[in-house]
Design an enzyme around this catalytic site. Structure first.
Site, PDB file in Angstrom:
ATOM      1  N   GLU A   1      10.540  47.821 -43.544  1.00 33.93           N
ATOM      2  CA  GLU A   1      11.419  46.719 -43.942  1.00 33.93           C
ATOM      3  C   GLU A   1      12.139  46.204 -42.707  1.00 33.93           C
ATOM      4  O   GLU A   1      11.727  45.229 -42.105  1.00 33.93           O
ATOM      5  CB  GLU A   1      12.398  47.176 -45.030  1.00 33.93           C
ATOM      6  CG  GLU A   1      13.108  46.015 -45.706  1.00 33.93           C
ATOM      7  CD  GLU A   1      13.727  46.419 -47.030  1.00 33.93           C
ATOM      8  OE1 GLU A   1      14.405  45.579 -47.621  1.00 33.93           O
ATOM      9  OE2 GLU A   1      13.532  47.570 -47.479  1.00 33.93           O
TER      10      GLU A   1
ATOM     11  N   GLU B   1      21.660  54.632 -48.097  1.00 32.30           N
ATOM     12  CA  GLU B   1      21.494  53.385 -48.831  1.00 32.30           C
ATOM     13  C   GLU B   1      22.052  53.493 -50.245  1.00 32.30           C
ATOM     14  O   GLU B   1      22.643  52.539 -50.767  1.00 32.30           O
ATOM     15  CB  GLU B   1      20.015  53.015 -48.879  1.00 32.30           C
ATOM     16  CG  GLU B   1      19.702  51.753 -49.657  1.00 32.30           C
ATOM     17  CD  GLU B   1      18.229  51.412 -49.623  1.00 32.30           C
ATOM     18  OE1 GLU B   1      17.892  50.239 -49.863  1.00 32.30           O
ATOM     19  OE2 GLU B   1      17.398  52.310 -49.345  1.00 32.30           O
TER      20      GLU B   1
END
Length: 884
Positions: free
Chosen positions: A470, A731
């Site tokens: 990502e 996260e």
């Protein structure tokens, strides 16, 4: 030293930058003094075209004269037009409040870049990769040339569609990595400027360039290679000035030679393979025989803009030594760096030709003590080094980086020791400006984790994570962390660069993209994400006091507001978007969240308009904000202070963004506090609510509850990850839990700064260092620490644009000691706790051992909330207050 001394010269927020393109560069300096209440009353700047002229006291390019002004930041250059490629030298002196002049500063310097696109008089060159390939083997480019006359000055300008490293002989040029950095290549590419005067000699010289795929032709996120293009290419110009006034230009063109080299595969996401046996021996030197090398391919001209960078690029920040090396057997080792980080490993080895060492990188170990890679998704994060043999060798990659704490090393010849492994920490070149330490080890680790996550994700753009497939510039993550980032690092130039990426990819509709540089698999205009186009410029202006970023992006901000208006119904935003991403046990209605952010963007854009003198726009936007607030109250708020959804994030956004009437604010805050208490003092907010949660509690009078949330270490909480060994911010709140192990590996990064936005509260409320809303840039600020006997003490240092601000408090028995530092040319309002709001209460307050009412260098200004307010000029102060 009672007088003023000048330190820390900057140009465009940077230290002696090379190759800028600002026609009126912003100059700045800091002042230091041992005296108290010292200020600048005037300055004089000299700018010269040579160091010699400046040393002689000549300002042949600009002499500002003595200017009666206290301004020491963002002083716009006002001299002769600046010339492309030329170097400029400057110094400044100032006068203090008594009219006493300082010594002249040391000499600062900057150089201009290539201001006319026509000055790139070379060609784009590279190696045409075969059909079906994507340039993921780095190529070697070289050019020999002869200089017949002594060199007075030499500037090297370079850019690439891809990534490059330049060498003059064995010496690498520049300290930046992953150059020229990531932009949307369809509209612009950056270039770097290097002063290489000392690297050249009369006679034969050689320029050698490694050219790799990078973002251009390698994997970008999970997109297959070749999204931007198939073949990397280089554009370069070496401009040499000789002592006799003549010039020599060396440019990239079809006369350069090209070959494959030792980097047989390179990809930012997947990793790099280097075969040292294939590295052409001596190819970087002038005497190398390249007669068998083919000529470089001349590529298609680039149609976009070639721009000078706003920031200092990606750099090596430090190196770290492993804390453990564990052998798994059969030549396999697990190396623990002790810190989750972004960068790579520098490995020393000695073995036989063809020996192959494989390195695999991961953030965590699984239950069996081997690296956990499931959360990387398709990213391999694997480097492979093949030895040339015969002597000790050192390997490190050139055009990749990894997010990791643990490294699995396989095939190492001999016995691996910690001395052979070095972790190379990489991030964009923002100097660290914030330090914070408390009496609570968990809070200290949490602060450190937030700082490390910022460093690991500030790599050319503010990415979401540095490890999986990502690594994108998500706007939602960036905006919620921006205020924290400004405490932890000098990020002004970094955000200026990235905001150009954001505006360059703004949609024709006015919607900002969800990520920048833009990727086609996501959209734009999402609440809390697109709003970064307003929040980030406003935050940078507030912290650094420079309105230029507002002027530069104001039109884009207005287009964003128009988009929001055009796509709402009766000023209520649609029930769509990502919502309060990764909230835990709560679902904030998306129309509530989106309308709140709509109002917030309008409110901040109105303030931006006022800051840059657009009064009519400011009044129009202020009126629009009032209408949005009325619509928000009508649609989502009940008469007893309930906000639709009744979630922590909903209450937090409504309160922080000023969307509630005054009489309902205490009721809404009480409901927020009640929800937290009902959950056993646990939070439930996700990305968009978490940054404002503790500030809202403190502003509403619930600081004890804010501390309760901060110090909570059971799930879900900030300290739960710390208790379980985290060295960066996770996260997800539930990235790993004792009950369930790892979360879904489809989205489970362990280095993701968003939830680390809590560090903003640590500086602004725990330490109490805060801006005054109408005084951006810390020229006039407040120190209002919120105390906690549980943590006992707190010390924060923040390097502002004026100098170091310190706030330190300690609770001992029935007394509070406060130590504060206010930089020269700034002032502050300090809030000291007292027993009650009476003048007699000041008898229990001393400063430097004397009763405060005897002080001459500061002023008592009254009481507020059992705090005595003092007006402080610059200096170091020490207070003791007995409050029991």
């Amino acid at each position: 030293m009672i007088g003023l001394e000048i330190v820390g010269l900057t140009v465009e927020h940077r230290d002696n930058p090379q190759g800028i393109d600002a026609s009126s560069p912003r100059l700045g300096w800091k002042l230091v003094s041992e005296g108290r209440a010292k200020v600048q009353r005037a300055y004089r700047i000299l700018v010269a075209g040579s160091r010699e002229r400046l040393s002689a006291g000549e300002g042949d390019v600009w002499d500002s004269g003595k200017v009666a002004s206290g301004q020491s930041t963002h002083v716009a250059y006002g001299g002769q037009p600046l010339s492309s490629g030329k170097a400029y030298y400057w110094k400044v002196r100032v006068w203090d409040e008594k009219g006493v002049p300082s010594r002249w500063s040391d000499t600062g310097q900057w150089s201009m870049g290539l201001l006319d696109a026509g000055e790139w008089n070379g060609e784009w060159i590279g190696y045409n990769v075969p059909e079906g390939e994507f340039g993921q083997a780095a190529c070697c480019l070289r050019k020999t040339f002869v200089l017949l006359r002594p060199v007075r000055r030499a500037m090297l300008y370079a850019t690439a569609l891809g990534l490059y490293e330049i060498f003059l002989g064995d010496s690498r040029v520049g300290c930046e990595y992953l150059t020229p950095g990531w932009t949307n290549y369809s509209n612009r590419v950056l270039y770097q400027s290097y002063d290489v005067t000392e690297r050249l000699a009369s006679g034969a010289n050689a320029i050698a360039v490694l050219l790799g795929a990078g973002w251009y032709s390698g994997h970008v996120a999970h997109i297959e290679p070749g999204f931007y293009g198939r073949s990397p290419s280089l554009l370069l110009r070496l401009a040499v000035e000789h002592d006799d006034g003549s010039r020599t230009d060396i440019v990239s063109d079809g006369s350069w030679k090209v070959s494959r080299g030792g980097i047989v595969y390179s990809d930012l996401i997947m990793g790099e393979t280097c075969d040292a046996r294939l590295e052409p021996t001596g190819w970087r030197h002038a005497g190398f025989d390249d007669s068998t090398w083919p000529f470089a391919n001349v590529m298609e001209p680039y149609a976009g803009r070639i721009q000078a960078p706003k920031d200092d690029g990606v750099r090596i920040a430090q190196t770290i030594t492993p804390i453990a090396v564990n052998e798994l057997g059969a030549g396999r080792y697990i190396v623990d760096m002790g810190q989750n980080m972004a960068g790579w490993v520098r490995l020393k080895a000695e073995g036989q030709a063809g020996d192959t060492i494989k390195l695999r990188f991961a953030e965590m170990l699984d239950g069996d003590g081997v690296i956990y890679t499931a959360s990387l998704r398709s990213a391999k994060q694997q480097d492979e080094f093949i030895l040339a043999g015969g002597a000790p060798e050192t390997f490190e990659p050139h055009f990749t980086y990894h997010g990791f704490r643990f490294v699995e090393i396989e095939g190492y010849p001999g016995e691996l020791s910690a001395d052979s492994v070095e972790g190379v920490v990489l991030h964009s070149g923002a100097s660290l400006t914030g330090r914070l330490e408390t009496g609570h080890s968990g809070v200290n680790r949490l602060h450190s984790n937030a700082a490390w996550s910022m460093r690991g994700n500030f790599i050319s753009v503010p990415t979401d994570c540095p490890q999986r497939d990502e690594r994108l510039g998500w706007l939602g993550d960036a905006q919620i962390f921006a205020r924290t980032a400004t405490f932890m690092g000098n990020v002004a130039a970094f955000y200026e660069k990235w905001m150009e990426d954001v505006e360059a990819d703004q949609f024709p509709s006015g919607a900002f993209p969800d990520i920048a540089p833009y990727m086609p698999f996501v959209g734009g205009g999402t609440a809390g994400w697109g709003d970064a186009g307003v929040i980030v410029p406003w935050t940078v202006y507030q912290v650094y006091g420079d309105p230029e970023i507002l002027r530069r992006h104001f039109d884009a901000m207005i287009r964003w507001i128009a988009y929001l208006q055009d796509t709402c119904t009766d000023l209520i935003r649609p029930d769509e978007g990502y919502g309060d991403w990764l909230s835990i046990g709560a679902e904030t209605p998306k129309d509530v969240l989106a309308t709140a952010y709509f109002g917030y963007s309008v409110k901040l854009t109105a303030a931006a308009a006022e800051a840059i003198g657009k009064q009519e726009e400011a009044e129009r936007l202020q009126s629009l904000f009032c209408d949005i607030r009325e619509a928000f109250i009508r649609e989502f708020v009940t008469s007893d202070g309930r906000v639709k959804g009744e979630t922590q994030a909903g209450y937090v956004l409504a309160l922080h963004m000023d969307l509630l009437p005054i009489d309902l604010r205490p009721l809404a805050a009480a409901r927020l506090a009640g929800d937290i208490e009902s959950k056993g003092r646990h939070l439930s907010t996700g990305f968009l609510g978490v940054g404002y949660l503790l500030p809202v509690l403190s502003e509403a009078g619930y600081t004890d509850l804010a501390y309760g949330l901060l110090l909570q270490d059971t799930f879900p909480s900030w300290l739960y990850s710390v208790r379980n060994g985290a060295t960066t911010i996770w996260e997800r709140w539930d990235g790993w839990t004792a009950e369930n192990g790892f979360q879904d590996p489809g989205m489970n990064s362990f280095n993701h700064y968003s939830l680390g936005s809590v560090a903003e509260w640590m500086y602004r409320y725990m330490a109490g260092i805060d801006l005054k809303p109408d005084r951006p840039g810390y020229s006039d600020f407040s120190i209002y620490p919120r105390l906690s006997e549980t943590i006992g003490h707190c010390r924060a240092e923040f390097e502002s644009v004026y100098g170091t601000i310190v706030s330190e408090w300690r609770i001992e028995g029935g007394s509070v000691s406060l130590c504060v530092s206010v930089p020269v040319n700034a002032c502050a309002t300090l809030y000291v706790p007292v027993l009650d709001n009476r003048i007699s209460g000041l008898e229990a307050v001393t400063e430097s051992g004397k009763p405060v009412m005897q002080a001459e260098s500061f002023e008592f200004q009254g009481f507020e909330d059992n705090r005595a307010m003092f007006r402080l000029g610059s200096g170091n102060y020490s207070f003791v207050s007995r409050f029991r």
